[in-house]
Design an enzyme around this catalytic site. Structure first.
Site, mmCIF file in Angstrom:
data_model
loop_
_atom_site.group_PDB
_atom_site.id
_atom_site.type_symbol
_atom_site.label_atom_id
_atom_site.label_comp_id
_atom_site.label_asym_id
_atom_site.label_seq_id
_atom_site.Cartn_x
_atom_site.Cartn_y
_atom_site.Cartn_z
ATOM 1 C CG LEU A 154 -1.942 -1.070 1.378
ATOM 2 C CD1 LEU A 154 -2.688 -0.945 2.699
ATOM 3 C CD2 LEU A 154 -2.931 -0.994 0.213
ATOM 4 C CG ASP A 155 0.546 4.186 -2.936
ATOM 5 O OD1 ASP A 155 1.318 3.302 -3.359
ATOM 6 O OD2 ASP A 155 -0.321 4.742 -3.636
ATOM 7 C CE LYS A 156 6.025 8.681 4.164
ATOM 8 N NZ LYS A 156 6.039 9.960 3.472
#
Ligand code: URA
Length: 243
Positions: free
Chosen positions: A102-104
């Site tokens: 998942l993106d930051k």
């Protein structure tokens, strides 16, 4: 398997501590004291005790984490905290890793495990395992977006697989179900539609829904039933793959 590796893997102690425990005579294998931490054990058949307490062997561990913003989906990073740092030391020692990225700034459901084979199946693009996300946007999506997402959005590396989109009345938020996991996929799909994602949370993965009792940053082990659901999701994909 080496005794110290077994104990580390079970999250009992570090390798160094295993050597100390062994030299003190605190480790037994099938009732016999073992003085060397590099002695061989068979995890499935041997009974290993530390100070007389049997060590429970778990071949794999599966954890559901509610990912907070600001964390990288990795086991190490030079600049930012990683999701595995939210787990207790005992589980970090086991070498759990995030199954998928998942993106930051993305929140929500993250599976962490040391079962590489199951993670691989769940993430295989051929297996169509569903992931659902909630999102909010900077600008409303134009009419017909639902149909365009179903047919596939052309990204630079190719057209996306069919995605189910459900929008709120103002078309500024909604839910989307994907069966693949390309880099920044939802953000790029929305950009292609002329909008920008301002909030993204994964709600479910492989038939499991994020436990609402988990606050951001909290985790829990999956139940046997949930692990079976994941296995089924991976198997289901196999059926599609072989058709
Ligand atoms: N799509 C994105 O753009 N980001 C995520 O973190 C997950 C899906």
């Amino acid at each position: 398997m080496r005794l110290d590796k077994f104990l580390t893997g079970c999250g009992v102690c570090s390798r160094k501590d295993a050597a100390r425990l062994a030299s003190r005579g605190a480790l037994t294998v099938n009732g016999v004291a073992v003085k060397r931490a590099d002695a061989a054990v068979s995890p499935e058949t041997d009974t290993v005790c530390v100070n007389g307490e049997p060590v429970c062997y778990e071949p794999f561990v599966y954890v559901m984490l509610n990912k907070p913003a600001g964390y990288i989906s990795a086991t190490e990073d030079g600049n930012f905290p990683v999701v595995t740092s939210l787990l207790p030391e005992q589980l970090q020692r086991r070498g759990l890793f995030p199954a998928g990225r998942l993106d930051k700034d993305t929140l929500g459901f993250m599976l962490l495990t040391d079962d590489g084979a199951l993670a691989h199946l769940l993430l295989s693009p051929k297996r169509h395992v569903e992931k659902a996300y909630a999102f909010s946007l900077s600008l409303p999506l134009k009419a017909g977006a639902e149909a365009r997402f179903l047919s596939g959005i052309p990204l630079k590396e190719g057209v996306t697989k069919s995605a189910r989109l459900t929008l709120s009345a103002d078309r500024l938020s909604g839910e989307i179900v994907l069966t693949e996991g390309r880099y920044h996929q939802i953000k790029r799909m929305m950009q292609h539609e002329g909008s920008e994602v301002i909030y993204l949370e994964r709600l479910s993965f492989g038939g499991l829904t994020l436990d609402p009792t988990l606050a951001r940053g909290e985790w829990r082990r999956l139940t046997e039933e949930e692990i079976n659901t994941l296995r089924q999701a991976a198997k289901q994909g196999k059926t599609e793959e072989t058709q």
